[in-house]
Design an enzyme around this catalytic site. Structure first.
Site, PDB file in Angstrom:
ATOM      1  N   HIS A  61       7.360   9.629  -1.278  1.00 30.24           N
ATOM      2  CA  HIS A  61       6.069   8.980  -1.067  1.00 30.24           C
ATOM      3  C   HIS A  61       6.096   7.548  -1.588  1.00 30.24           C
ATOM      4  O   HIS A  61       6.687   7.259  -2.633  1.00 30.24           O
ATOM      5  CB  HIS A  61       4.954   9.746  -1.770  1.00 30.24           C
ATOM      6  N   CYS A  90       6.277   5.102   2.701  1.00 31.85           N
ATOM      7  CA  CYS A  90       5.143   4.314   3.164  1.00 31.85           C
ATOM      8  C   CYS A  90       4.972   3.066   2.293  1.00 31.85           C
ATOM      9  O   CYS A  90       5.364   3.045   1.127  1.00 31.85           O
ATOM     10  CB  CYS A  90       3.865   5.143   3.102  1.00 31.85           C
TER      11      CYS A  90
END
Length: 322
Positions: free
Chosen positions: A92, A148
């Protein structure tokens, strides 16, 4: 002889509300690529693999925030001229409010250790100070971030991005600055008024902030830089004068997400898959070619736009050294 050294991190966040599927596979696939195609040694003295696989829990190879920072320090220390150093992260990515006030977006990019809900996220500023700043200036570090909001994850000053046609362009912030200038000029057309002048002044002030992210003014040198798609990120720190030989491929722009997907029946990150595929299918490519070909692999299935960031104003047409 130059040493090859690698740190590979893949976090699936298994059993949490943030679970991913392909990140451990990404780390394993990168390991296979580096060992099979690039001559890296899998020996634990030369290559560290950190994942949240159950067998790693409670060991230094479990990617907690503390363990990751220790591994970053190991990676950046003891390097000599000519050494080849690799870092990859799949997991993440996030953003937190920028405490320095030097980012146009107001946010710093982050990566998320497996225990980020307790220990916090690792910010782009911390990543730069821990990994980039200690690097020997004559050792080359290559970074692959598949997460991301990863465009500026290590705060490297020069950022390149390909468009849909494969042309390498400047950062979007530059184009936004130009648009603001045009908007300010258009506002005053058709008659001057104090209200219009004030609005125009606000627009031009915003444009000035954007243009401060460029390294050069509008000289011949700047025009040449624009032509090759060069722009400079604005940071509080004087990163552009460090002279570190660092090259970072990231899966997307700061404002985008990177896909966790399945290809040929195997869970994987889209960027990791595309990068390895592009490298294997076309050996001997330049940095510019790798960026363009990775974009080509992604463009038909994913909206994310990969980026290449550098620690200095380097020649993108030199062969990738890994």
């Amino acid at each position: 002889m130059p040493r090859k050294k690698a740190l590979l991190i893949g976090i699936n966040y298994t059993g949490s509300n943030h679970e991913l599927n392909g990140c451990i596979n990404d780390a394993l696939n990168v390991r296979d690529f580096l060992v099979t195609d690039r001559g890296f040694s899998p020996d634990a003295r030369d290559m560290v693999l950190m994942t949240d696989a159950p067998e790693n829990e409670g060991t230094p190879f479990y990617p907690t925030g503390a363990n990751m920072l220790a591994a970053f320090s190991w990676l950046a220390s003891g390097n000599r001229p000519g050494d080849v150093v690799w870092l990859s992260y799949s997991g993440h990515g996030g953003q937190v409010r920028d405490p320095d006030g030097d980012r146009e977006s107001g946010f710093d990019d982050t990566i998320c250790p497996v225990d980020f809900e307790e220990s916090g996220q690792i910010t782009s500023d911390t990543l730069h100070r821990t990994i980039v700043s200690p690097m020997h200036p004559e050792a080359r570090l290559t970074i692959l971030f598949d997460c991301c909001h990863s465009g500026s994850a290590c705060e490297l000053p020069f950022v390149f991005r390909p468009d849909a046609d494969g042309n390498v362009n400047m950062l979007d912030t530059v184009k936004k600055g130009i648009a603001l200038v045009r908007a300010a000029g258009g506002l005053l057309e058709g008659g001057f008024s104090l209200a219009k002048a004030q609005d125009a002044r606000i627009l031009l002030g915003g444009a000035t902030d954007f243009f401060h992210s460029l390294r050069y003014g509008r000289s011949e040198e700047a025009a040449a830089a624009d032509d090759e798609g060069l722009a400079e990120e604005k940071f509080e720190e004087d990163w552009e004068n460090e002279g570190k030989d660092v090259w970072m491929f990231s899966g997307c722009r700061d404002d985008q997400t990177s896909a966790d997907t399945s290809i040929a029946g195997s869970a994987t990150g889209a960027m990791s898959w595309a990068f390895i595929r592009a490298m294997r299918e076309r050996p001997g490519q330049s940095y510019r070619n790798i960026l363009q070909n990775t974009r080509e692999e992604l463009v038909n299935q994913f909206s994310q736009i990969p980026q290449l960031s550098c620690g200095g104003h380097y020649d993108l047409d030199q062969p990738l050294y890994l």
